[in-house]
Design an enzyme around this catalytic site. Structure first.
Site, PDB file in Angstrom:
ATOM      1  N   SER A 289     -22.281  13.637 -30.035  1.00  0.00           N
ATOM      2  CA  SER A 289     -23.515  12.999 -29.683  1.00  0.00           C
ATOM      3  C   SER A 289     -24.060  11.818 -30.213  1.00  0.00           C
ATOM      4  O   SER A 289     -25.344  11.683 -30.386  1.00  0.00           O
ATOM      5  CB  SER A 289     -24.092  14.189 -29.584  1.00  0.00           C
ATOM      6  OG  SER A 289     -24.179  15.368 -28.847  1.00  0.00           O
TER       7      SER A 289
ATOM      8  N   GLU B  33     -11.633  20.330 -29.090  1.00  0.00           N
ATOM      9  CA  GLU B  33     -11.794  20.973 -27.480  1.00  0.00           C
ATOM     10  C   GLU B  33      -9.942  21.661 -27.491  1.00  0.00           C
ATOM     11  O   GLU B  33      -9.518  22.698 -26.732  1.00  0.00           O
ATOM     12  CB  GLU B  33     -12.024  19.427 -26.419  1.00  0.00           C
ATOM     13  CG  GLU B  33     -13.898  20.135 -26.317  1.00  0.00           C
ATOM     14  CD  GLU B  33     -13.912  18.762 -25.571  1.00  0.00           C
ATOM     15  OE1 GLU B  33     -12.761  17.710 -25.497  1.00  0.00           O
ATOM     16  OE2 GLU B  33     -15.109  18.049 -26.054  1.00  0.00           O
TER      17      GLU B  33
ATOM     18  N   HIS C 176      -8.660  17.518 -32.023  1.00  0.00           N
ATOM     19  CA  HIS C 176      -9.944  17.863 -31.211  1.00  0.00           C
ATOM     20  C   HIS C 176     -10.671  19.198 -30.888  1.00  0.00           C
ATOM     21  O   HIS C 176      -9.809  20.271 -30.456  1.00  0.00           O
ATOM     22  CB  HIS C 176     -10.051  17.013 -29.921  1.00  0.00           C
ATOM     23  CG  HIS C 176     -11.514  16.523 -29.600  1.00  0.00           C
ATOM     24  ND1 HIS C 176     -11.737  17.832 -28.916  1.00  0.00           N
ATOM     25  CD2 HIS C 176     -12.126  15.495 -29.102  1.00  0.00           C
ATOM     26  CE1 HIS C 176     -13.559  17.447 -28.734  1.00  0.00           C
ATOM     27  NE2 HIS C 176     -12.969  15.641 -29.039  1.00  0.00           N
TER      28      HIS C 176
ATOM     29  N   GLU D  59     -16.085  15.816 -36.700  1.00  0.00           N
ATOM     30  CA  GLU D  59     -16.586  16.109 -35.138  1.00  0.00           C
ATOM     31  C   GLU D  59     -17.184  17.990 -35.434  1.00  0.00           C
ATOM     32  O   GLU D  59     -16.406  18.758 -34.939  1.00  0.00           O
ATOM     33  CB  GLU D  59     -15.902  16.145 -34.444  1.00  0.00           C
ATOM     34  CG  GLU D  59     -15.662  15.310 -34.122  1.00  0.00           C
ATOM     35  CD  GLU D  59     -15.303  14.150 -32.384  1.00  0.00           C
ATOM     36  OE1 GLU D  59     -15.756  13.493 -31.986  1.00  0.00           O
ATOM     37  OE2 GLU D  59     -14.916  15.261 -31.626  1.00  0.00           O
TER      38      GLU D  59
ATOM     39  N   ASN E 188     -13.587   8.374 -26.455  1.00  0.00           N
ATOM     40  CA  ASN E 188     -12.913   9.298 -26.292  1.00  0.00           C
ATOM     41  C   ASN E 188     -13.706  10.373 -24.694  1.00  0.00           C
ATOM     42  O   ASN E 188     -14.065  10.452 -24.427  1.00  0.00           O
ATOM     43  CB  ASN E 188     -12.903  10.246 -27.137  1.00  0.00           C
ATOM     44  CG  ASN E 188     -12.147  12.016 -26.591  1.00  0.00           C
ATOM     45  OD1 ASN E 188     -11.675  11.617 -25.501  1.00  0.00           O
ATOM     46  ND2 ASN E 188     -12.244  13.129 -26.910  1.00  0.00           N
TER      47      ASN E 188
ATOM     48  N   GLY F  46     -20.920  17.146 -26.979  1.00  0.00           N
ATOM     49  CA  GLY F  46     -22.058  17.096 -25.902  1.00  0.00           C
ATOM     50  C   GLY F  46     -22.814  17.706 -25.781  1.00  0.00           C
ATOM     51  O   GLY F  46     -23.639  18.317 -24.862  1.00  0.00           O
TER      52      GLY F  46
ATOM     53  N   LYS G 203     -12.374  12.037 -22.536  1.00  0.00           N
ATOM     54  CA  LYS G 203     -12.012  13.340 -22.355  1.00  0.00           C
ATOM     55  C   LYS G 203     -11.198  13.475 -20.706  1.00  0.00           C
ATOM     56  O   LYS G 203     -10.901  12.447 -20.506  1.00  0.00           O
ATOM     57  CB  LYS G 203     -13.383  14.198 -22.614  1.00  0.00           C
ATOM     58  CG  LYS G 203     -13.563  13.793 -24.003  1.00  0.00           C
ATOM     59  CD  LYS G 203     -15.016  14.835 -24.121  1.00  0.00           C
ATOM     60  CE  LYS G 203     -14.761  14.575 -25.903  1.00  0.00           C
ATOM     61  NZ  LYS G 203     -16.169  15.510 -25.463  1.00  0.00           N
TER      62      LYS G 203
HETATM   63  P1  13P Z   1     -19.883  13.709 -27.245  1.00  0.00           P
HETATM   64  O1  13P Z   1     -19.947  11.995 -28.052  1.00  0.00           O
HETATM   65  O2  13P Z   1     -19.974  13.186 -25.520  1.00  0.00           O
HETATM   66  O3  13P Z   1     -21.139  14.406 -27.943  1.00  0.00           O
HETATM   67  O4  13P Z   1     -18.600  14.287 -27.390  1.00  0.00           O
HETATM   68  C1  13P Z   1     -17.607  13.918 -29.117  1.00  0.00           C
HETATM   69  C2  13P Z   1     -16.172  14.218 -29.085  1.00  0.00           C
HETATM   70  O5  13P Z   1     -16.126  15.093 -29.029  1.00  0.00           O
HETATM   71  C3  13P Z   1     -15.870  12.658 -28.673  1.00  0.00           C
HETATM   72  O6  13P Z   1     -14.336  12.602 -29.773  1.00  0.00           O
END
Ligand code: 13P
Length: 255
Positions: free
Chosen positions: A218, A102, A100, A172, A9, A178, A11
């Site tokens: 992560s 976010e 997600h 997740e 992803n 992150g 982003k």
């Molecule tokens: P990270 O791997 O940067 O922690 O992000 C995970 C994520 O949100 C994948 O959709």
């Protein structure tokens, strides 16, 4: 046997030249490895403007496949600035990320909207990668299972058996996204096993056994092997580490 996955992803990162360079490196490093039947299904999910260029570079072997990060719930129409599921399918997307944290948090996507989006995605021929996961407060209050059970029930389990077969689930934990704080393999395994039990309850044992459940938060080249070694962890949804070709390829090779 259920399918193993590694999905990247991206982003809201990378320009066109950066995306082209990263994709070329990934494709070059993997050579023909992804054509082996034992290889995980790799999915690359760039932002909208980069989809076609990335799709062109990954080719049409099916592995890697192209995925998107979002779309509008309506099929088409006067929704200035929005992108439809059909458009994504028409530029080669086979997968789309939904739910997600976010998008739940910054764009207020709730279970009702996600339910509509799921139907629209499936009708357009896209396979949803449906995300669930708890906040740190929820975990500390010992409400993780109740919270995830509700996300599954309200957002996902309204699908028919036939529709549900197309869904990939990603666990997740929000506190791990992150932050560099990965869930331990034991924490991931217990939530994945719980998700599988919920699927068995809502559908049947066969559906539970066949559904791929990915871990995200992560995940990196150092911890992927241990996470992917858990019986109910079928791969990863990778954020930061999917932006570095060597790390992403190492993760893919962790199975
Ligand atoms: P990270 O791997 O940067 O922690 O992000 C995970 C994520 O949100 C994948 O959709």
């Amino acid at each position: 046997m259920r399918q193993k996955f590694v999905a990247g992803n991206w982003k809201m990162n990378l320009t066109l030249p950066e995306a082209q360079a990263l994709t070329s490196e990934i494709v070059h490093m993997l050579h023909d490895e992804l054509l082996s039947p034992a290889a995980p299904q790799v999915v690359i999910c760039p932002p909208f403007p980069l989809l076609s260029a990335v799709g062109h570079l990954i080719g049409d072997s099916g592995n890697p496949a192209l995925g998107a990060q979002n779309f509008h719930q309506k099929e088409s129409g006067a929704y200035t600035g929005e992108v439809s599921a059909k458009m994504l399918h028409s530029v080669g997307c086979q997968y789309v990320i939904l739910g997600h944290s976010e998008r739940r948090q910054h764009f207020r996507e709730d279970d009702e909207l996600l339910s509509q989006k799921l139907k629209t995605a499936l009708a357009a021929g896209l396979r949803p990668i449906f995300c669930v996961g708890e906040s740190l407060e929820t975990r500390e209050a010992d409400e993780t299972f109740a919270f995830i059970g509700k996300q599954l029930k309200d957002g996902l389990f309204h699908l028919s058996n036939e529709e549900f077969e197309k869904v990939v689930i990603a666990y997740e934990p929000i506190w791990a996204i992150g932050t560099g704080k990965t869930a331990s393999s034991q924490q991931a395994q217990e939530v994945h096993a719980f998700i599988r039990e919920q699927i068995a309850g809502a559908y049947d044992a066969q559906a539970a056994a066949n559904t791929s459940i990915l871990y995200g938060g992560s995940a990196n080249a150092q911890n992927a092997r241990e996470l992917f070694g858990q019986p109910d962890v079928d791969g990863g949804l990778i954020g930061g580490a999917s932006l570095k070709s060597r790390d992403f390829v190492e993760i893919i090779k962790s199975f």
